[in-house]
Scaffold this motif. Structure first.
Motif, mmCIF file in Angstrom:
data_model
loop_
_atom_site.group_PDB
_atom_site.id
_atom_site.type_symbol
_atom_site.label_atom_id
_atom_site.label_comp_id
_atom_site.label_asym_id
_atom_site.label_seq_id
_atom_site.Cartn_x
_atom_site.Cartn_y
_atom_site.Cartn_z
ATOM 1 N N ASN A 151 12.870 83.302 40.516
ATOM 2 C CA ASN A 151 14.306 83.083 40.445
ATOM 3 C C ASN A 151 14.890 83.666 39.149
ATOM 4 O O ASN A 151 14.347 83.471 38.086
ATOM 5 N N SER A 209 16.237 70.437 43.160
ATOM 6 C CA SER A 209 14.976 70.930 43.735
ATOM 7 C C SER A 209 14.326 69.862 44.596
ATOM 8 O O SER A 209 13.812 70.141 45.673
ATOM 9 N N ARG A 217 11.725 85.363 49.265
ATOM 10 C CA ARG A 217 11.563 83.938 49.068
ATOM 11 C C ARG A 217 11.288 83.740 47.597
ATOM 12 O O ARG A 217 10.577 84.521 46.979
ATOM 13 N N ARG A 218 11.914 82.750 46.998
ATOM 14 C CA ARG A 218 11.621 82.567 45.588
ATOM 15 C C ARG A 218 10.517 81.538 45.445
ATOM 16 O O ARG A 218 10.443 80.566 46.201
ATOM 17 N N GLU A 255 7.799 87.725 47.539
ATOM 18 C CA GLU A 255 8.119 86.591 46.682
ATOM 19 C C GLU A 255 8.572 87.076 45.332
ATOM 20 O O GLU A 255 8.075 88.062 44.818
ATOM 21 N N ASP A 297 10.734 77.296 53.063
ATOM 22 C CA ASP A 297 11.256 76.714 51.825
ATOM 23 C C ASP A 297 11.483 77.841 50.819
ATOM 24 O O ASP A 297 10.637 78.698 50.636
ATOM 25 N N GLY A 298 12.638 77.849 50.203
ATOM 26 C CA GLY A 298 12.905 78.858 49.180
ATOM 27 C C GLY A 298 13.348 80.206 49.732
ATOM 28 O O GLY A 298 13.557 81.141 48.974
ATOM 29 N N ARG A 355 11.594 77.193 41.420
ATOM 30 C CA ARG A 355 12.978 76.756 41.416
ATOM 31 C C ARG A 355 13.435 76.525 39.983
ATOM 32 O O ARG A 355 14.244 75.648 39.702
ATOM 33 N N ARG A 377 13.516 70.322 48.536
ATOM 34 C CA ARG A 377 12.181 70.201 49.135
ATOM 35 C C ARG A 377 12.189 69.188 50.266
ATOM 36 O O ARG A 377 11.632 69.412 51.332
#
Ligand code: UDP
Ligand code: MG
Length: 311
Positions: free
Chosen positions: A197, A133, A121-122, A194, A153-154, A125, A137
């Motif tokens: 990006n 972005s 998951r990043r 995590e 999310d992400g 953003r 979201r």
């Protein structure tokens, strides 16, 4: 144990040599497992096929599937999962945005039985247009308020999974695939890693804003029927409102004896437009689901192979 690494590729001739090198480094680092690299060429218009075949000619661990045209990343991932015979299977992008260097530690995590899936998951953003972005979201808020499973999310498609999980994913053989939802839906113990990006090494992103928007609608429609219910609620709501309005005018006429007021044309117009809009919207929602049912019942294959490496 055999570890399969699946790479969907669409016009990635420039990025692939970097990725292949990185994958070889992983193979060198993790010496206690065998590897297979599965490249799925999703109808690229550049020399991606030639590049992949070049790898395969020199390296028996490289396998490939070449599609007859561009079927989309979802189809490419599915084809890769079908071909994979590993006990552990990973999916990763060709552009190095999913760092291959994370794979060894992902393998160790599963081996230590801390999880059945290690997903990524990043956390930021950055490097993405602000407006994108914002909508991303919004999309996650919206879909999570309607869907019974949590769609992170992400979350990226970059993940390592046990065979059991892969089989579960392959069992969901719907035509319109929304992997973020499918991954969440099958369950199992997931460990999230995590990372920040990074820019792609070469080439450019295949996602336009419009493509993402359609993907978002696909995601919602294939995972929940909540919008249909929304139409029902709105219908009830407005029918109720209309009824009270009727009662109100009735009382005014009977008790207060007010009959004909000519003003009221603007409010009338507003109502007509509003209700008309709602009706069309509800029809549209209905249409989305019927359209999807139509595509599913045809049961067309998810992709067509033009060529494939042996076994
Ligand atoms: N991809 C694919 N088919 C498509 C579009 C993309 O197989 O129709 C592949 C692409 O080659 C890459 C991955 O999916 O390996 C992610 O694509 P991209 O980097 O464009 O997406 P982003 O990282 O911007 O989300
Ligand atoms: Mg990318």
């Amino acid at each position: 144990m055999l570890v399969s690494l699946i790479v969907p590729c669409y016009n990635e001739e420039e990025a692939l040599p970097f990725l292949y090198n990185a994958l070889c480094d992983v193979r060198k680092e993790v010496t206690d497992h065998k590897f297979e690299f599965i490249f799925v060429n999703d109808g690229s218009r550049d020399k991606t096929s030639a590049v992949i075949k070049g790898f395969a000619a020199e390296d028996p661990d490289v396998k490939y599937i070449i599609f007859s045209r561009n079927f989309g990343k979802e189809a490419a991932m599915y084809a890769g999962l079908e071909k994979a015979s590993g006990d552990l299977v990973a999916i990763m992008d060709a552009d190095m945005q999913d760092p291959p260097s994370l794979i060894p530690s992902m393998i160790r995590t599963i081996e230590a039985d801390e999880a059945d899936i290690v997903a990524s998951r990043r956390v930021t953003r950055e490097g993405e247009p602000k407006i994108r972005s914002f909508f991303a979201r919004l999309f996650y808020k919206l879909i999570n308020s309607m869907v019974e499973v949590e769609i992170a999310d992400g979350a990226r498609d970059f993940r390592l999974m046990k065979r059991q999980v892969v089989d579960a994913i392959l069992d969901l053989n719907e035509r319109q695939r929304f992997s973020k939802g499918i991954f969440a839906w099958v369950g199992f113990r997931t460990k999230w890693i995590e990372y920040v990006n990074t820019e792609r090494v070469a080439g450019e992103t295949k996602w336009s804003f419009w493509k993402l928007f359609k993907y978002a609608i696909d995601g919602i429609v294939s995972f929940t029927t909540a919008p249909l219910r929304l139409a029902t609620y709105l219908g009830f709501g407005f029918a109720g409102l209309g009824f009270f309005y009727l009662v109100y005018y009735f009382i005014r006429a009977i008790i207060l004896r007010i009959y004909n007021e000519v003003p009221g044309y603007p409010s009338l117009l507003c109502f007509i437009l509003f209700i008309g809009g709602l009706t069309l919207m509800s029809l549209g929602i209905l249409g989305e689901y019927i359209g999807r049912t139509f595509i599913e019942v045809k049961r067309r294959p998810l992709y067509i192979k033009a060529e494939e490496s042996k076994e």
